[in-house]
Write an enzyme that holds these catalytic residues in place. Structure first.
Site, PDB file in Angstrom:
ATOM      1  N   SER A 111       0.846  -1.186   0.000  1.00 54.93           N
ATOM      2  CA  SER A 111       0.000   0.000   0.000  1.00 54.93           C
ATOM      3  C   SER A 111       0.889   1.246   0.000  1.00 54.93           C
ATOM      4  O   SER A 111       1.786   1.359  -0.826  1.00 54.93           O
ATOM      5  CB  SER A 111      -0.954  -0.034   1.202  1.00 54.93           C
ATOM      6  N   GLU A 142      -1.608  -2.198  -8.115  1.00 64.51           N
ATOM      7  CA  GLU A 142      -2.860  -2.642  -7.492  1.00 64.51           C
ATOM      8  C   GLU A 142      -3.520  -1.416  -6.879  1.00 64.51           C
ATOM      9  O   GLU A 142      -2.855  -0.419  -6.618  1.00 64.51           O
ATOM     10  CB  GLU A 142      -2.591  -3.718  -6.436  1.00 64.51           C
ATOM     11  N   HIS A 155      -5.109  -5.332  -1.889  1.00 68.58           N
ATOM     12  CA  HIS A 155      -5.748  -5.061  -0.607  1.00 68.58           C
ATOM     13  C   HIS A 155      -6.774  -6.118  -0.190  1.00 68.58           C
ATOM     14  O   HIS A 155      -7.400  -5.988   0.861  1.00 68.58           O
ATOM     15  CB  HIS A 155      -6.417  -3.686  -0.641  1.00 68.58           C
TER      16      HIS A 155
END
Length: 290
Positions: free
Chosen positions: A108, A199, A260
């Site tokens: 992330s 992502e 995620h």
């Protein structure tokens, strides 16, 4: 710089470079991680809070710098969120080199640091669940992570062919918003000949369009050798495919189990990577340890 494999005697620390940490959620995941037999220390500054950040910029930066000088075998981010971008200038000022290879682990927002250490110091880093998300990660993905760290298991992830072709090169990228936030700065990496991985979560299609368009106008898609896509949660795959293939004509493998969601398998950022995208066979492969 490839970090050595971990053992039950390995010593590491957990730090918070980005968002503020939920203590109860963190503690449950820490106990699970300790069951691996690792010697883990939690940074004293791990639970600081300044607005939505885990402390002020200089506190988070100095914490990481102090940990780097302590000779740990691994440094594992407590959570993502936002904030890693803000400490890059301080890291530049205070870091000259790395004494020994170590595992830098997270994803992330932490992917900013993964790319920073991979490109500035040549340190291979690990895109994998942060400590606070371990319980939300599938058993298979966590098992793969443990085998990677302790036994040198390579990466072999099957995806879908969105555009045919083969590519080889070092892997960079991670969270799309975080990576695009580096554009125009001195920290944006040299992507020539690289394979990019992206992502994302909680982004509307038009916002994804904006970011991919920005990458296109910056010349990124003209330089890379291949594109790998993980989970883009709640986004129509057909619409995303149309958008991607409008801007990049090289090999694209999509639908990789990284992101995620629960299927967040590890990837080596800065590791040699093979991407194969054919109608009958589409995968990403990394063999770092012989």
């Amino acid at each position: 710089m490839i970090p050595p494999l971990l053992t039950s005697r390995s010593k590491g620390a957990i730090f918070s470079p980005s968002g503020a940490v939920d203590f109860e959620k963190f503690q449950k995941n820490l106990e699970f991680l300790e069951s691996w037999g690792l010697n883990i220390e939690v940074s004293p500054n791990c639970f600081q809070k300044c607005r939505y950040l885990a402390g002020k910029d200089h506190e988070r930066a100095w914490d990481l710098i102090a940990l780097l000088s302590s000779g740990y075998d691994f440094l594992w981010a407590s959570r993502g969120g936002y904030g890693a971008l803000r400490i890059l200038p301080l890291l530049d000022e205070c870091l000259e080199n790395i004494k020994k290879p170590f595992w830098l682990i997270g994803f992330s927002d932490v992917s900013i640091l993964l790319n920073y250490f991979a490109t500035r110091f040549g340190l291979m880093t690990l895109h994998a669940p942060v400590v606070s998300s371990l319980y939300e990660t599938s058993i298979c993905a966590v098992a793969a992570l443990k085998k990677t760290l302790f036994h040198g298991k390579g990466v072999y992830l099957v995806g879908k062919c969105w555009q045919e072709g083969d590519a080889e090169g070092l892997l960079l990228g991670g969270n799309l918003v975080s990576f695009v936030s580096l554009l125009g700065s001195k920290w944006f990496p040299d992507v020539s000949g690289k394979i990019l991985f992206f992502e994302e979560i909680n982004e509307d299609l038009y916002r994804l369009d904006r970011m991919f368009t920005q990458l296109y106008h910056a010349g990124v898609f003209a330089e890379i050798s291949g594109l790998a896509l993980g989970e883009f949660k709640d986004i129509d795959a057909c619409a995303l495919k149309e958008l991607i293939c409008e801007y990049f004509q090289g090999p694209v493998v999509a639908g990789l189990p990284v992101g995620h969601g629960a299927k967040n398998f590890p990837l080596f950022i800065g590791g040699k990577t093979k991407l194969k995208s054919q109608a009958k066979e589409a995968f990403l492969c990394q063999k770092v340890f012989s």
